[in-house]
Each structure stands twice: as C-alpha cells, then as structure tokens.
Design a protein around this motif. Sequence first.
Motif, PDB file in Angstrom:
ATOM      1  N   LYS A  69     -12.988  -2.764   2.606  1.00 19.86           N
ATOM      2  CA  LYS A  69     -14.218  -3.159   1.905  1.00 19.86           C
ATOM      3  C   LYS A  69     -13.887  -3.942   0.640  1.00 19.86           C
ATOM      4  CE  LYS A  69     -17.569   0.257   3.382  1.00 19.86           C
ATOM      5  NZ  LYS A  69     -18.026   1.621   3.103  1.00 19.86           N
ATOM      6  N   GLN A  70     -12.785  -3.564  -0.014  1.00 19.60           N
ATOM      7  CA  GLN A  70     -12.423  -4.260  -1.248  1.00 19.60           C
ATOM      8  C   GLN A  70     -12.086  -5.721  -0.975  1.00 19.60           C
ATOM      9  OE1 GLN A  70     -13.085  -2.331  -3.751  1.00 19.60           O
ATOM     10  NE2 GLN A  70     -13.308  -0.657  -2.285  1.00 19.60           N
TER      11      GLN A  70
ATOM     12  N   ASP B 112      -4.586   1.238  -5.448  1.00 22.17           N
ATOM     13  CA  ASP B 112      -3.614   0.795  -4.454  1.00 22.17           C
ATOM     14  C   ASP B 112      -4.300   0.071  -3.306  1.00 22.17           C
ATOM     15  OD1 ASP B 112      -0.787   1.001  -3.449  1.00 22.17           O
ATOM     16  OD2 ASP B 112      -1.841   1.939  -1.785  1.00 22.17           O
ATOM     17  N   LEU B 113      -5.525   0.511  -2.996  1.00 18.88           N
ATOM     18  CA  LEU B 113      -6.258  -0.105  -1.883  1.00 18.88           C
ATOM     19  C   LEU B 113      -7.050  -1.321  -2.326  1.00 18.88           C
ATOM     20  CD1 LEU B 113      -7.324   3.222  -0.201  1.00 18.88           C
ATOM     21  CD2 LEU B 113      -5.780   1.526   0.773  1.00 18.88           C
TER      22      LEU B 113
ATOM     23  N   ARG C 140      -5.038   4.899   6.595  1.00 15.92           N
ATOM     24  CA  ARG C 140      -5.681   4.228   5.470  1.00 15.92           C
ATOM     25  C   ARG C 140      -4.726   3.239   4.804  1.00 15.92           C
ATOM     26  NH1 ARG C 140      -7.702   7.546   0.277  1.00 15.92           N
ATOM     27  NH2 ARG C 140      -5.461   7.546  -0.089  1.00 15.92           N
ATOM     28  N   SER C 141      -3.455   3.635   4.688  1.00 15.89           N
ATOM     29  CA  SER C 141      -2.526   2.738   4.002  1.00 15.89           C
ATOM     30  C   SER C 141      -2.077   1.583   4.903  1.00 15.89           C
ATOM     31  CB  SER C 141      -1.324   3.524   3.479  1.00 15.89           C
ATOM     32  OG  SER C 141      -0.746   4.285   4.510  1.00 15.89           O
TER      33      SER C 141
ATOM     34  N   ASN D 150       0.855  -1.178   0.000  1.00 14.74           N
ATOM     35  CA  ASN D 150       0.000   0.000   0.000  1.00 14.74           C
ATOM     36  C   ASN D 150       0.887   1.221   0.000  1.00 14.74           C
ATOM     37  OD1 ASN D 150      -2.477  -1.689   1.867  1.00 14.74           O
ATOM     38  ND2 ASN D 150      -2.711  -0.863  -0.179  1.00 14.74           N
TER      39      ASN D 150
ATOM     40  N   PHE E  86     -12.095   1.995   3.199  1.00 12.21           N
ATOM     41  CA  PHE E  86     -12.181   1.769   1.752  1.00 12.21           C
ATOM     42  C   PHE E  86     -11.444   0.502   1.306  1.00 12.21           C
ATOM     43  CE2 PHE E  86     -11.065   2.297  -2.691  1.00 12.21           C
ATOM     44  CZ  PHE E  86     -12.223   2.833  -3.231  1.00 12.21           C
ATOM     45  N   GLY E  87     -10.184   0.396   1.716  1.00  8.27           N
ATOM     46  CA  GLY E  87      -9.390  -0.755   1.297  1.00  8.27           C
ATOM     47  C   GLY E  87      -9.914  -2.058   1.880  1.00  8.27           C
TER      48      GLY E  87
ATOM     49  N   HIS F 265     -14.972  12.943  -0.757  1.00  7.40           N
ATOM     50  CA  HIS F 265     -16.408  12.758  -0.536  1.00  7.40           C
ATOM     51  C   HIS F 265     -16.689  11.738   0.560  1.00  7.40           C
ATOM     52  CE1 HIS F 265     -14.966   9.805  -3.336  1.00  7.40           C
ATOM     53  NE2 HIS F 265     -16.082   9.125  -3.289  1.00  7.40           N
ATOM     54  N   MET F 266     -15.648  11.235   1.202  1.00 10.19           N
ATOM     55  CA  MET F 266     -15.849  10.238   2.249  1.00 10.19           C
ATOM     56  C   MET F 266     -15.328  10.776   3.574  1.00 10.19           C
ATOM     57  SD  MET F 266     -14.598   6.758   0.421  1.00 10.19           S
ATOM     58  CE  MET F 266     -14.969   6.424  -1.290  1.00 10.19           C
TER      59      MET F 266
ATOM     60  N   LEU G 168      -6.604  11.602  -0.136  1.00 10.13           N
ATOM     61  CA  LEU G 168      -7.785  11.161   0.615  1.00 10.13           C
ATOM     62  C   LEU G 168      -9.015  11.425  -0.246  1.00 10.13           C
ATOM     63  CD1 LEU G 168      -6.881  12.613   4.113  1.00 10.13           C
ATOM     64  CD2 LEU G 168      -6.733  10.244   3.368  1.00 10.13           C
ATOM     65  N   PHE G 169     -10.007  10.529  -0.157  1.00  5.92           N
ATOM     66  CA  PHE G 169     -11.225  10.716  -0.944  1.00  5.92           C
ATOM     67  C   PHE G 169     -12.045  11.839  -0.310  1.00  5.92           C
ATOM     68  CE2 PHE G 169     -10.300   6.065  -1.336  1.00  5.92           C
ATOM     69  CZ  PHE G 169      -9.734   6.165  -2.598  1.00  5.92           C
TER      70      PHE G 169
ATOM     71  N   LEU H 242      -6.252  10.146  -6.774  1.00  4.42           N
ATOM     72  CA  LEU H 242      -7.341   9.481  -6.050  1.00  4.42           C
ATOM     73  C   LEU H 242      -7.630   8.113  -6.653  1.00  4.42           C
ATOM     74  CD1 LEU H 242      -9.839  12.433  -5.531  1.00  4.42           C
ATOM     75  CD2 LEU H 242      -8.280  11.426  -3.871  1.00  4.42           C
TER      76      LEU H 242
ATOM     77  N   LYS I  89      -4.854  -2.190   5.687  1.00  2.00           N
ATOM     78  CA  LYS I  89      -4.888  -3.515   5.051  1.00  2.00           C
ATOM     79  C   LYS I  89      -3.708  -4.385   5.444  1.00  2.00           C
ATOM     80  CE  LYS I  89      -6.617  -4.147   0.997  1.00  2.00           C
ATOM     81  NZ  LYS I  89      -6.906  -4.106  -0.448  1.00  2.00           N
TER      82      LYS I  89
END
Lengths: 380, 310
Positions: free
Chosen positions: A120-121, B212-213, A165-166, A97, A117-118, A108-109, A105-106, B206, A169
């Motif tokens: 959830k994937q 990456d995620l 965030r990184s 990552n 985010f990660g 809208h979140m 950073l997103f 983004l 995961k």
Amino acid sequence: MALPSAKPIVFSPWNDPDATPLIRIRGVSKSFGDFLAVNNVDLDIYPGEFFSLLGASGCGKTTLLRMLAGFESPTDGRIFIDGVDMTGIPPYERPVNMMFQSYALFPHMTVAQNVAFGLKQDGLSKKKIAEKAKEVLDLVQMSAFSERKPNQLSGGQRQRVALARSLAKEPKVLLLDEPLAALDKKLRGQTQLELVNIQDRVGITFVMVTHDQEEAMTMSARIGVMNAGFIEQVGTPVEIYEYPATTFVADFIGTANMFDGVVALDEQNRTVVDCAELEAQLTVGHSSGVAVGAPVTVMVRPEKMTVQREAPQDGLNSVHGVVSDIAYLGDISIYHVRLNSGRKVQVALTNLRHTSEQRLTWDDEVYLTWHPANSLVLVQ
Amino acid sequence: MAPRAAGRRHPRVLLRRWGRTLVGLPPYAWLMLFFLVPFLIVLKISFSETQAAVPPFVPLVSWAEDAVLQIRLNFGNYRYLITDELYVDAYLNSLKIAGVSTLFCLLIGYPMAYAIARAPRTLRNPLLMLVVLPFWTSFLIRVYAWMGILKNEGLLNTFLLWSGLIDQPLQMLETDFAVYVGIIYSYLPFMVLPLYATLEKMDLSLLEAAADLGCRPFRAFLRVTLPLSVPGMIAGSMLVFIPAVGEFVIPDLLGGPDTLMIGKVLWSEFFDNRDWPVASAVAVAMLILLVAPIMIFQHYQNKSAEAENR
C-alpha cells in the motif's frame, strides 16, 4: 594456508573477480557511547547469496544488520546497496526489508492486511495489491489464514506471515534477524530448509543474523563469523569448519582440540610443531607460512581422530591417554580422554553397532591418532 | 460435591480455598455496604412522595388499617423528570459539556501522553509526577484558583488589558467557558495516565517494521500507533466523561446561573427544594444514563485484556 582451490561449485560469485557485490560494507564502525559494537567491518555480499552473520550475543551482528536496514547509522564507514551509498537514507526509502526477531506483526490487522501494508505504501492498485499478497501468502502456505489476526496464529504461522510480509515488496535484500529463534527445535529444522527453498525460488539476497551455528551452516552459502565487533572469518560452511582462520572460529564452530606449540619445521606440504604440553611433535599436512620457532596452535576436530587400544606402528600424531568421561548421544559418543600430561581431549566415535562389545569404557587405555591432513596449524 | 470431597481429602486445599474467599470478601463487603445499599436507599426514596417531615418523604411500606401491609410505589417523580423540560435540558447539557470536555482532554492529553511515553526512560517518571502533581492540592482549592484567574479583575484579564489586546475585561467567570476550562483542567490527568500506559507498552519494533515497509513516520503514526492506542483513548475518555456528567462543584463555582448541569439540579432539589424523592429520581436516571458508556468501557477493557493474554 591451503584453501581448496575453486572447485566447480554451482554458486560462488565471491570467487569470481568479475562479479559485482550487491552489498558493499566499507570500514563500518558503530559505537554506543564508549562501547564499540561494530569495529571497522569490510564485507561484500553478492546477489542471490544466502549470507549469515554468526556470533554470540553482543558480538555486533544485530547492530550490523540494523545498519543495513537503516535503523542505526554507522559512526564511521559507508554501506552501498546496489551501488548506492546508503548514508543518510531512511529505512522507508531503502530497497531492503527486514524480518524481525519478534516478527513485529501489526496486531490490529489481519494476515492479509499485514502482508498488504508495504504494498500500500507503494501506491499500487487495490487489485495488484491483493494479487501480490495472495502470491506471497501462497508461497509460505498461509493463504487459508489470510483473515486471521496475528494473535489467532501459532508461533510457526506467525513466522511465515512475517516472512511473507517482508517478501511482498520484492526487496533487493531481505534481512532476517534470528528468524527461527522463537520456534521449537523440531519446527526450526523443517523451517530452515523451507526458508532456503523459498530463497532459491524468489532469488532475493538474504542476510541472516543468528547465534546458532547449526542453523547458519544448514542454510547459508557463506557465513561471517563475528566476535567483539570484528568479522573473524568469512567463508562457506565447509571452509569455516574445516579451515578456521583463527582459534576463535575453530573454537566457536563445533568442537576443537587445540594444542599450543612452536614451529619446528616448515615445508611446502608439511609443518612440524613441537608441542611441549604433549611432549611430542605433531605433523600437519600443510605449510604454516611462519618462521621456525613461531608460536602456533594445532587444531584437530574430535571426529577426525581414531582410537585404538594398541600403540600405532608409525607413531605419527599419536597421543596416549585414559578414557575419563563418556557422553553417549545416540548416534555418536563423545569420549573425553585424559592424556598423560593431564590435558583432556575430546574424541567422537560413531556408534555403528548395537552391541557394546567393541565399545570403550571408563579407564580404558587408548591411543589417539590422526592423519596430518586432518589437522590444521593456526597462527596466533 | 466434588470440591468438598477434594477438600476432605486434603485439608490444606480446603484451607486455601477458604483463605481465598476470605481475602476476596472485604472488597465485596465494602462495595455492598457503601455503594449498593446506599443506592437501594436512593432507589427507594425515588419511588416515594415528599412530605414536610423528618425524613422529608413518605415511607413506602406502611401499616394500613386492619393489619394490611401496604406498599405505595410512586412513579410520578420519573414522569415529572420527562415532562419538565428543565430536567431533560439539564441532562442533555451535562452530556454536551462532558462530551466536549472529553474531546478536548483527548486532544490535549494525547500529545502529552505520547511525549512522555517516548521521552528518555529516566525522564518518564518525573514527567508523570508532574501530571499527577496537582492532586497533591485540594481539588476545591484548585477550582478556587481558577476563579482567581478567570474573574473580571483576575490574572488573565489583567494580563490581556495590560498587553492591550482588549480594553474591557472579558466576562469569563460564570460562563460555560469557565466550566469547560475547569473540567478539562481537572480531568486531564485521568486522560493522560491510561493513554500513557497504552503508548508506553507499545512494541516499538512495530514502528520499525512500518518504516521498513516504506511507511513515513507520520503515516506510521496514523496507521499503527493511533489504532493501537484506541483502548487507552477509550479508557481515558470514560474516566473523564462519566464523572464529568455528574460534576457539581465546577459548574457551581465557575459556571453562571445559565449553566445547567444535572449535578447542580440534583443539589438544588435536595437542599433548596428539599424534594428528596425527585432528587433521588434524578440520581437514578443519571445512573441509568451512564450505564451505557460504562458497558462500552467494560467491553473494551475485556477485549484488550483478552488480546494481551494470548
């Protein structure tokens, strides 16, 4: 060159012939059109290591990092992560990552959604995701802000969220692209140590790109100094500062006084260099390993010299000059001494006293001396 | 007053302040003179009654006997709009046609804007030029061109007959279909341009972060690109929807007698029936109807501007 023999350092897998590297970079090159950004790089990075790629902008360090992440593919060579060849594997399938320089950073979140985010994937359960997100936000002390949007955070807080965030995961490798560049100086200092602590706690291998040598030296176990697509030297901060392998590294890391000359004598523990510029012979406390007559450079760090007003007795490694400039930095002062040959040399002295009695001033005649063990022969 | 005191102390400051006001004045004066005043005139007429004279309506303010100033406000025109089904139907149909057209503009415009925004930098401006290119020709001529394409012996029918897909010409002109085609064609650039602007300025790191995620490209589009382009989608939709509701030329030229749109009704009230008061009431009602979407548009514009300023 006599590198210090393997001392009982706590963590030094690179000295252990049995250790398996986590990242193996083999003959990797990357060109953009005619421009060769990364040139035939070989590099091993070990599990749990904090490794920094250090260099000026445009030296290829970011390109190398982006190849590890999978955003760029090497023109030549291969990258192995945990034994797996990464050729052709897209970023979303790599066990790495990245923390972006812009944080990415997103917008809208919320903080919590960004961190989740990660996860959830990976298709984890809702409960598991929430737990995990909370855990990493606790780690970076951002739990209180989990419902905020990125634009409601300060730069330092955004940096923490990006890190969380990184890390969420639990990648095998965390890539950090100038992670502290957007912070102001004071905050950067604090964050450097904090980042090292976090790395220590999570035990993930960190690979960081930076142009800031102080940052690289503070944080890393080892540093790879890059220049024009090449890796000039890989070593611990002590190694690259005290025993730079090339004149580029000597000059790039810290300040170096360098004198060109030719080898006059080469023994096991001693090299004598004829330095025409200084009209003197310089003695260095190690063997240069090259033949007599070969051109070399003698390097002395400014803080490794002593200054005195009287001529030294033994005359070994002594040069004479006049103080031409003084830079008072508070803790230390840098004296620019003009030698008889016109050449300027920098000397750093610690300001131990309040009083100015002992202090040198402009136009003072001084002798600079240094111990042979405190200088280094660099073979060109 | 504080600003005055400051101004007295520094004449330059005063001058600068006046300068700013003067620069700001012309656009406001323009809007007042050519938008607000005409609207107030229309509003006034909508409260009047029709009469066979010039002008064809009764003045609101008149002198009665004994020097009494009398104002007669007639709300009958508005009541008439509600009671007569024609107007309600026309409004609803206009909203439907504008809504469906907006949806199609969005479906066609989004991929176009996306493709242009992700094209190589050197290609983007030429591609945008192509989107704007139709504006170089008169709008009316382009609508007439569609008549040439859609009519029974037009290009499209000739091609379909030649290819053997149909053996009788399709009635396309003078149908709602033709109106949809005309509106979508004419307003597509207004959808593409704001969408392009939003997509083009999006931070591509983004998407790298999403990849990456562990996010595959299509999912990254759904979860990152699409939500971030909502402001552009709303801006484009408003720019298409609002003028499409009041569109007159396209339904008049491409639509049939059954195509009921408020712009056409307005026209026939003014020029066929010469009933200026009812026509004005129709216009005012349409404006009120469109205030809601305009407010939504404004709201989102402010919100995205706010987000950018941080």
